[in-house]
Scaffold this motif. Sequence first.
Motif, PDB file in Angstrom:
ATOM      1  N   ALA A  98      55.372 -80.147  69.132  1.00 34.66           N
ATOM      2  CA  ALA A  98      54.131 -79.377  68.986  1.00 34.66           C
ATOM      3  C   ALA A  98      53.538 -79.567  67.589  1.00 34.66           C
ATOM      4  CB  ALA A  98      54.392 -77.899  69.272  1.00 34.66           C
ATOM      5  N   LEU A  99      54.386 -79.586  66.553  1.00 38.74           N
ATOM      6  CA  LEU A  99      53.895 -79.813  65.192  1.00 38.74           C
ATOM      7  C   LEU A  99      53.320 -81.222  65.043  1.00 38.74           C
ATOM      8  CD1 LEU A  99      56.687 -78.131  63.044  1.00 38.74           C
ATOM      9  CD2 LEU A  99      54.310 -77.379  63.292  1.00 38.74           C
ATOM     10  N   VAL A 100      53.991 -82.194  65.636  1.00 31.62           N
ATOM     11  CA  VAL A 100      53.514 -83.583  65.594  1.00 31.62           C
ATOM     12  C   VAL A 100      52.117 -83.674  66.200  1.00 31.62           C
ATOM     13  CG1 VAL A 100      53.884 -85.806  66.748  1.00 31.62           C
ATOM     14  CG2 VAL A 100      55.738 -84.749  65.457  1.00 31.62           C
ATOM     15  N   ARG A 101      51.947 -83.047  67.338  1.00 28.33           N
ATOM     16  CA  ARG A 101      50.649 -83.089  68.010  1.00 28.33           C
ATOM     17  C   ARG A 101      49.593 -82.328  67.224  1.00 28.33           C
ATOM     18  NH1 ARG A 101      52.969 -82.233  74.165  1.00 28.33           N
ATOM     19  NH2 ARG A 101      53.459 -84.449  74.529  1.00 28.33           N
ATOM     20  N   ARG A 102      49.949 -81.161  66.688  1.00 30.86           N
ATOM     21  CA  ARG A 102      48.993 -80.331  65.954  1.00 30.86           C
ATOM     22  C   ARG A 102      48.491 -81.027  64.695  1.00 30.86           C
ATOM     23  NH1 ARG A 102      51.877 -75.598  64.334  1.00 30.86           N
ATOM     24  NH2 ARG A 102      51.968 -75.229  66.565  1.00 30.86           N
ATOM     25  N   HIS A 103      49.379 -81.744  64.005  1.00 31.77           N
ATOM     26  CA  HIS A 103      49.027 -82.354  62.721  1.00 31.77           C
ATOM     27  C   HIS A 103      48.743 -83.853  62.809  1.00 31.77           C
ATOM     28  CE1 HIS A 103      49.897 -78.742  60.383  1.00 31.77           C
ATOM     29  NE2 HIS A 103      50.964 -78.574  61.148  1.00 31.77           N
ATOM     30  N   GLY A 104      48.785 -84.425  64.000  1.00 30.05           N
ATOM     31  CA  GLY A 104      48.541 -85.860  64.147  1.00 30.05           C
ATOM     32  C   GLY A 104      49.583 -86.711  63.443  1.00 30.05           C
ATOM     33  N   ILE A 105      50.817 -86.251  63.440  1.00 28.33           N
ATOM     34  CA  ILE A 105      51.899 -86.933  62.724  1.00 28.33           C
ATOM     35  C   ILE A 105      52.351 -88.167  63.500  1.00 28.33           C
ATOM     36  CG2 ILE A 105      54.325 -86.688  62.015  1.00 28.33           C
ATOM     37  CD1 ILE A 105      53.646 -83.711  61.417  1.00 28.33           C
ATOM     38  N   ARG A 106      52.532 -89.268  62.749  1.00 28.45           N
ATOM     39  CA  ARG A 106      53.038 -90.487  63.375  1.00 28.45           C
ATOM     40  C   ARG A 106      54.314 -90.995  62.728  1.00 28.45           C
ATOM     41  NH1 ARG A 106      51.163 -94.964  60.418  1.00 28.45           N
ATOM     42  NH2 ARG A 106      49.644 -94.420  58.847  1.00 28.45           N
ATOM     43  N   VAL A 107      54.783 -90.294  61.673  1.00 23.80           N
ATOM     44  CA  VAL A 107      56.013 -90.649  60.969  1.00 23.80           C
ATOM     45  C   VAL A 107      56.836 -89.386  60.743  1.00 23.80           C
ATOM     46  CG1 VAL A 107      56.979 -91.540  58.804  1.00 23.80           C
ATOM     47  CG2 VAL A 107      54.978 -92.640  59.822  1.00 23.80           C
ATOM     48  N   ALA A 108      58.143 -89.495  61.004  1.00 20.54           N
ATOM     49  CA  ALA A 108      59.063 -88.391  60.734  1.00 20.54           C
ATOM     50  C   ALA A 108      60.238 -88.916  59.918  1.00 20.54           C
ATOM     51  CB  ALA A 108      59.564 -87.778  62.033  1.00 20.54           C
ATOM     52  N   VAL A 109      60.712 -88.102  58.983  1.00 20.33           N
ATOM     53  CA  VAL A 109      61.928 -88.396  58.230  1.00 20.33           C
ATOM     54  C   VAL A 109      62.904 -87.284  58.569  1.00 20.33           C
ATOM     55  CG1 VAL A 109      62.991 -88.668  55.957  1.00 20.33           C
ATOM     56  CG2 VAL A 109      60.701 -89.599  56.389  1.00 20.33           C
ATOM     57  N   LEU A 110      63.939 -87.648  59.307  1.00 19.55           N
ATOM     58  CA  LEU A 110      64.885 -86.676  59.833  1.00 19.55           C
ATOM     59  C   LEU A 110      66.301 -86.968  59.328  1.00 19.55           C
ATOM     60  CD1 LEU A 110      63.590 -86.547  63.525  1.00 19.55           C
ATOM     61  CD2 LEU A 110      62.879 -85.142  61.577  1.00 19.55           C
ATOM     62  N   LYS A 111      67.151 -85.957  59.320  1.00 17.30           N
ATOM     63  CA  LYS A 111      68.514 -86.057  58.769  1.00 17.30           C
ATOM     64  C   LYS A 111      69.385 -86.998  59.585  1.00 17.30           C
ATOM     65  CE  LYS A 111      72.100 -85.204  56.313  1.00 17.30           C
ATOM     66  NZ  LYS A 111      72.426 -86.495  55.746  1.00 17.30           N
ATOM     67  N   SER A 112      69.915 -87.999  58.926  1.00 20.55           N
ATOM     68  CA  SER A 112      70.781 -88.970  59.599  1.00 20.55           C
ATOM     69  C   SER A 112      72.029 -88.299  60.170  1.00 20.55           C
ATOM     70  CB  SER A 112      71.194 -90.081  58.631  1.00 20.55           C
ATOM     71  OG  SER A 112      71.974 -89.552  57.580  1.00 20.55           O
ATOM     72  N   GLY A 113      72.481 -88.815  61.311  1.00 19.16           N
ATOM     73  CA  GLY A 113      73.729 -88.359  61.910  1.00 19.16           C
ATOM     74  C   GLY A 113      73.656 -87.066  62.697  1.00 19.16           C
ATOM     75  N   SER A 114      72.598 -86.317  62.566  1.00 16.80           N
ATOM     76  CA  SER A 114      72.479 -85.006  63.201  1.00 16.80           C
ATOM     77  C   SER A 114      72.305 -85.121  64.715  1.00 16.80           C
ATOM     78  CB  SER A 114      71.262 -84.287  62.604  1.00 16.80           C
ATOM     79  OG  SER A 114      70.794 -83.255  63.435  1.00 16.80           O
ATOM     80  N   PRO A 115      72.870 -84.176  65.484  1.00 14.51           N
ATOM     81  CA  PRO A 115      72.647 -84.197  66.932  1.00 14.51           C
ATOM     82  C   PRO A 115      71.209 -83.846  67.319  1.00 14.51           C
ATOM     83  CG  PRO A 115      73.919 -82.261  66.311  1.00 14.51           C
ATOM     84  CD  PRO A 115      73.782 -83.101  65.075  1.00 14.51           C
ATOM     85  N   SER A 116      70.444 -83.327  66.374  1.00 15.28           N
ATOM     86  CA  SER A 116      69.004 -83.116  66.579  1.00 15.28           C
ATOM     87  C   SER A 116      68.223 -84.293  66.019  1.00 15.28           C
ATOM     88  CB  SER A 116      68.507 -81.859  65.857  1.00 15.28           C
ATOM     89  OG  SER A 116      68.920 -80.703  66.498  1.00 15.28           O
ATOM     90  N   CYS A 117      68.531 -84.650  64.795  1.00 15.19           N
ATOM     91  CA  CYS A 117      67.653 -85.501  63.999  1.00 15.19           C
ATOM     92  C   CYS A 117      68.112 -86.931  63.780  1.00 15.19           C
ATOM     93  CB  CYS A 117      67.447 -84.842  62.639  1.00 15.19           C
ATOM     94  SG  CYS A 117      66.640 -83.230  62.753  1.00 15.19           S
ATOM     95  N   ASN A 119      68.649 -90.726  63.832  1.00 19.24           N
ATOM     96  CA  ASN A 119      67.762 -91.713  64.443  1.00 19.24           C
ATOM     97  C   ASN A 119      68.450 -93.027  64.789  1.00 19.24           C
ATOM     98  OD1 ASN A 119      67.970 -92.542  61.698  1.00 19.24           O
ATOM     99  ND2 ASN A 119      66.038 -93.647  61.884  1.00 19.24           N
ATOM    100  N   LEU A 120      69.593 -93.318  64.185  1.00 19.02           N
ATOM    101  CA  LEU A 120      70.304 -94.565  64.471  1.00 19.02           C
ATOM    102  C   LEU A 120      71.741 -94.330  64.899  1.00 19.02           C
ATOM    103  CD1 LEU A 120      69.081 -96.735  61.438  1.00 19.02           C
ATOM    104  CD2 LEU A 120      68.241 -96.781  63.798  1.00 19.02           C
ATOM    105  N   LEU A 121      72.377 -93.355  64.273  1.00 21.84           N
ATOM    106  CA  LEU A 121      73.770 -93.025  64.572  1.00 21.84           C
ATOM    107  C   LEU A 121      73.905 -91.520  64.769  1.00 21.84           C
ATOM    108  CD1 LEU A 121      75.579 -95.115  61.788  1.00 21.84           C
ATOM    109  CD2 LEU A 121      75.446 -95.670  64.220  1.00 21.84           C
ATOM    110  N   GLU A 135      70.691 -91.493  69.044  1.00 18.86           N
ATOM    111  CA  GLU A 135      69.742 -90.628  68.346  1.00 18.86           C
ATOM    112  C   GLU A 135      69.875 -89.215  68.870  1.00 18.86           C
ATOM    113  OE1 GLU A 135      65.921 -92.408  69.026  1.00 18.86           O
ATOM    114  OE2 GLU A 135      66.090 -92.222  71.178  1.00 18.86           O
ATOM    115  N   GLY A 136      69.515 -88.270  68.003  1.00 20.61           N
ATOM    116  CA  GLY A 136      69.578 -86.875  68.366  1.00 20.61           C
ATOM    117  C   GLY A 136      68.462 -86.478  69.318  1.00 20.61           C
ATOM    118  N   VAL A 137      68.503 -85.245  69.763  1.00 22.49           N
ATOM    119  CA  VAL A 137      67.561 -84.742  70.759  1.00 22.49           C
ATOM    120  C   VAL A 137      66.119 -84.771  70.244  1.00 22.49           C
ATOM    121  CG1 VAL A 137      66.968 -82.748  72.198  1.00 22.49           C
ATOM    122  CG2 VAL A 137      69.381 -83.311  71.794  1.00 22.49           C
ATOM    123  N   THR A 138      65.890 -84.260  69.054  1.00 20.00           N
ATOM    124  CA  THR A 138      64.529 -84.253  68.496  1.00 20.00           C
ATOM    125  C   THR A 138      64.049 -85.669  68.223  1.00 20.00           C
ATOM    126  OG1 THR A 138      64.802 -82.044  67.566  1.00 20.00           O
ATOM    127  CG2 THR A 138      63.118 -83.446  66.553  1.00 20.00           C
TER     128      THR A 138
END
Length: 164
Positions: A98-117, A119-121, A135-138
């Motif tokens: 919802a935040l991505v859509r509201r703000h027109g976001i096309r890039v995210a920096v998320l915590k590595s290794g997290s079950p949410s965030c 992105n690679l492991l 990758e995590g759920v989010t």
Amino acid sequence: MNPSEQSKVLVSACLLGQRVRYDGRDSGHPDLLRRWQAEGRVVPLCPEVAGGLPTPRPPAEIPGGQGGPVLDGEAQVLTVLGEDVSEAFLKGAHQALALVRRHGIRVAVLKSGSPSCGNLLTYDGSFSGTKVPGEGVTAALLRREGVKVFSELQLVQAQACLEA
């Protein structure tokens, strides 16, 4: 370009010094993220807290380490105590979307290794510290939406993507 015209970036709140990790700690605050924050580009979120989980909380992992199957109802996110916390992870992922859509976001920096965030492991669900490609759920939900997802270990690539 003034800050209101610059692309926004979704950032895991723990990477901004917020004490929202499962263990009640933060995950640092890299200088580039500080700069983006000062420029007004950062939209912070901890999907797990946004989904209703407390801080601190028991560690959670996805058996198999894949967030996509959680989104599809084919896997669960389980705590070390065996509690199914999938609903909270899904709720937090959808709040991120919802935040991505509201703000027109096309890039995210998320915590590595997290079950949410992650992105690679991610952790494999055995709570043994073993990481597997995944990758995590989010991260999985945002990637499905076309967002470029990076970790704090890929800030140079994230910066290049924002400038493209």
